[in-house]
Design a protein around this motif. Structure first.
Motif, PDB file in Angstrom:
ATOM      1  N   GLY A   1      53.283  95.375  34.807  1.00 49.06           N
ATOM      2  CA  GLY A   1      53.562  94.063  34.255  1.00 49.06           C
ATOM      3  C   GLY A   1      53.616  94.075  32.741  1.00 49.06           C
ATOM      4  N   ASN A   2      52.756  94.873  32.117  1.00 54.54           N
ATOM      5  CA  ASN A   2      52.680  94.903  30.661  1.00 54.54           C
ATOM      6  C   ASN A   2      53.972  95.431  30.046  1.00 54.54           C
ATOM      7  OD1 ASN A   2      51.638  94.680  28.095  1.00 54.54           O
ATOM      8  ND2 ASN A   2      49.894  96.020  28.431  1.00 54.54           N
ATOM      9  N   ILE A   3      54.455  96.555  30.558  1.00 51.69           N
ATOM     10  CA  ILE A   3      55.692  97.108  30.002  1.00 51.69           C
ATOM     11  C   ILE A   3      56.878  96.205  30.321  1.00 51.69           C
ATOM     12  CG2 ILE A   3      56.284  98.610  31.964  1.00 51.69           C
ATOM     13  CD1 ILE A   3      57.091 100.736  29.837  1.00 51.69           C
ATOM     14  N   ALA A   4      56.850  95.537  31.486  1.00 53.21           N
ATOM     15  CA  ALA A   4      57.918  94.588  31.818  1.00 53.21           C
ATOM     16  C   ALA A   4      57.940  93.435  30.817  1.00 53.21           C
ATOM     17  CB  ALA A   4      57.745  94.063  33.239  1.00 53.21           C
ATOM     18  N   ALA A   5      56.766  93.027  30.331  1.00 50.78           N
ATOM     19  CA  ALA A   5      56.706  91.968  29.316  1.00 50.78           C
ATOM     20  C   ALA A   5      57.306  92.458  27.997  1.00 50.78           C
ATOM     21  CB  ALA A   5      55.265  91.515  29.111  1.00 50.78           C
TER      22      ALA A   5
ATOM     23  N   ARG B   1      60.621  93.927  38.852  1.00 51.93           N
ATOM     24  CA  ARG B   1      60.943  93.243  37.596  1.00 51.93           C
ATOM     25  C   ARG B   1      61.619  94.194  36.606  1.00 51.93           C
ATOM     26  NH1 ARG B   1      55.875  89.617  37.617  1.00 51.93           N
ATOM     27  NH2 ARG B   1      56.795  87.611  38.142  1.00 51.93           N
ATOM     28  N   LEU B   2      61.194  95.455  36.601  1.00 53.46           N
ATOM     29  CA  LEU B   2      61.843  96.417  35.706  1.00 53.46           C
ATOM     30  C   LEU B   2      63.327  96.490  36.017  1.00 53.46           C
ATOM     31  CD1 LEU B   2      59.339  99.441  35.605  1.00 53.46           C
ATOM     32  CD2 LEU B   2      59.425  97.448  34.125  1.00 53.46           C
ATOM     33  N   LEU B   3      63.655  96.591  37.295  1.00 57.35           N
ATOM     34  CA  LEU B   3      65.060  96.645  37.699  1.00 57.35           C
ATOM     35  C   LEU B   3      65.781  95.340  37.365  1.00 57.35           C
ATOM     36  CD1 LEU B   3      64.778  98.445  41.158  1.00 57.35           C
ATOM     37  CD2 LEU B   3      65.896  99.332  39.108  1.00 57.35           C
ATOM     38  N   ALA B   4      65.137  94.210  37.647  1.00 52.18           N
ATOM     39  CA  ALA B   4      65.777  92.915  37.405  1.00 52.18           C
ATOM     40  C   ALA B   4      66.096  92.715  35.924  1.00 52.18           C
ATOM     41  CB  ALA B   4      64.882  91.784  37.913  1.00 52.18           C
ATOM     42  N   LEU B   5      65.210  93.183  35.052  1.00 53.27           N
ATOM     43  CA  LEU B   5      65.430  93.031  33.611  1.00 53.27           C
ATOM     44  C   LEU B   5      66.652  93.815  33.136  1.00 53.27           C
ATOM     45  CD1 LEU B   5      61.711  93.162  32.528  1.00 53.27           C
ATOM     46  CD2 LEU B   5      63.276  91.286  31.988  1.00 53.27           C
TER      47      LEU B   5
END
Length: 431
Positions: free
Chosen positions: A252-256, A312-316
């Motif tokens: 979650g942190n890196i996704a942010a 989320r990584l993929l979605a971003l």
């Protein structure tokens, strides 16, 4: 602003439903339908602005269609009551210290934002919200302290027996009031699995209003982008590109951080650094994403075998895995390598916790191949939270900050639980 499910972009909800539900009905994670981009002119002003002033701009851009300016200011002021200093460790290498909050861990930012926003959204409701939290360490303490005493909210924390540091445990098992701790006979992934199953159980959701305060909840995840904007604004202005190395467990942190990048922050590269629970590094290096049983390490908050935020990584990156792999590199390190890094940096006058040490190693390895960068690694928790490990590695005695030491005097109150969902369901039905 609308939020869509990573499993079905056609399923869209408003902010209140995304926050209160936590997880989409199809088990997808909620993502903002649109990501606002801040102008270069505004970003250029950030070095002259305070953390709070940056927060008003960033949170305002993200939530202005759903919240009033007064609510945005109230949220930011409640969240950013402590600093996140950028500390030079060596030439071109900086530590972003995220451990100056109430529980001395980076999750204090998201937990405080989440608790405040949830209380705002539930202000006119007469229903009690049950917040279910799976923790490998710091999430439990941050959420427990962030939600302690919040009216209309009961927090239920699941943690793996014997796999969380004593101090982390004390921070969420000694509070009482509206905080309940369940000691699970299993690993973190068991805790996370049972929480997810509870969210999808029709019978439970008819009886109870259940939500999450893990990073799967957008209200926990999104505000973490704030300290990336702040850290970048405090970096020296030169011709070097910026890389951020993030010790990663649930991602979650890196996704942010990537969210901040998508909002216009010119971070050139991210390093996802893990311990030997290397599911995502393996993927980033050309393998398949394959969940595995977690392995216990000295950086226990990253002992995750099935990272929840991977979608989320993929979605971003619009599900373009090649774009993801070009922007984010992955690496992993053993306990022995982690200890050696802690020792070498201590010789330079800086003390890291084992999670920060993993981030430091990832940054150094990246910069060795890319000398045109300056870099930031995230120091996600105070070394005192892992006192036994740090003292043994560095052969020293740590002095605990007063607020940490106070937790050690508390009496642990837990209920034992197996790792079977039906047992957990029975417990929830009894509430």
């Amino acid at each position: 602003m609308k939020f869509y499910s990573t499993n079905n972009p056609g399923h869209q909800v408003d902010l209140a439903e995304a926050v209160i539900k936590g997880l989409a009905p199809d088990q997808g994670l909620y993502m903002p339908e649109e990501i606002p981009v801040l102008s270069k002119e505004l970003l250029d002003k950030f070095p002259e602005m305070t953390f709070q002033e940056i927060g008003y701009e960033v949170i305002g851009a993200l939530f202005s269609t759903a919240l009033s300016q007064e609510q945005i200011k109230e949220l930011v002021d409640h969240t950013l009551t402590f600093d996140a200093p950028l500390v030079k460790v060596e030439e071109d290498v900086y530590s972003l210290e995220l451990f100056h909050g109430p529980t001395l861990a980076f999750k204090d930012f998201g937990a405080r934002f989440c608790s405040k926003l949830m209380s705002m959204l539930m202000e006119k409701s007469d229903r009690k919200v049950r917040v279910l939290v799976a923790t490998s360490g710091d999430t439990g303490s941050a959420v427990a302290n962030g939600f302690l005493g919040v009216d209309g909210v009961e927090v239920i924390i699941l943690f793996p027996k014997g796999k969380v540091s004593e101090l982390q445990e004390k921070q969420f098992t000694t509070l009482g009031q509206n905080i309940t701790s369940l000691e699970v006979d299993g690993v973190f992934d068991d805790c996370q699995r049972m929480v997810k199953e509870a969210f999808l159980d029709v019978e439970l959701n008819k009886k109870l209003l259940l939500t999450s305060a893990n990073s799967i909840n957008v209200a926990r995840w999104m505000p973490q982008c704030l300290y990336y904007f702040y850290a970048f604004s405090r970096l020296p202005k030169n011709d070097k590109k910026a890389a951020f190395a993030v010790p990663s467990g649930n991602f979650g942190n890196i996704a942010a951080g990537i969210l901040a990048q998508k909002m216009g922050l010119p971070i050139a590269h991210f390093v996802a650094a893990t311990n030997v629970n290397k599911i995502v590094p393996d993927y980033l290096q050309g393998g398949l994403f394959a969940a595995k049983p977690s392995i216990a390490t000295i950086s226990n908050s990253m002992d995750v075998g099935n990272p929840s935020n991977f979608p989320r990584l993929l979605a971003l990156y619009d599900n373009d895995d090649q774009e993801l792999k070009s922007q984010v590199s992955g690496c992993f390190y053993s306990d022995e390598e982690t200890v050696k890094a802690m020792q070498s940096v201590k010789d330079k006058g800086y003390t890291m916790d084992p999670h920060g040490a993993v981030g430091y190693l990832g940054l150094k390895d990246f910069m060795a191949k890319n000398p045109d960068y300056q870099g930031v690694f995230l120091e996600t928790a105070h070394p005192g939270k892992f006192r036994e490990t740090v003292e043994k590695a560095l052969d020293l005695t740590l002095t605990l900050p007063e607020r940490l030491a106070a937790f050690m005097d508390g009496k642990k109150k837990v209920e034992a639980l197996g790792n079977d969902f039906e047992e957990f369901k029975a417990y929830l039905k009894s509430l």
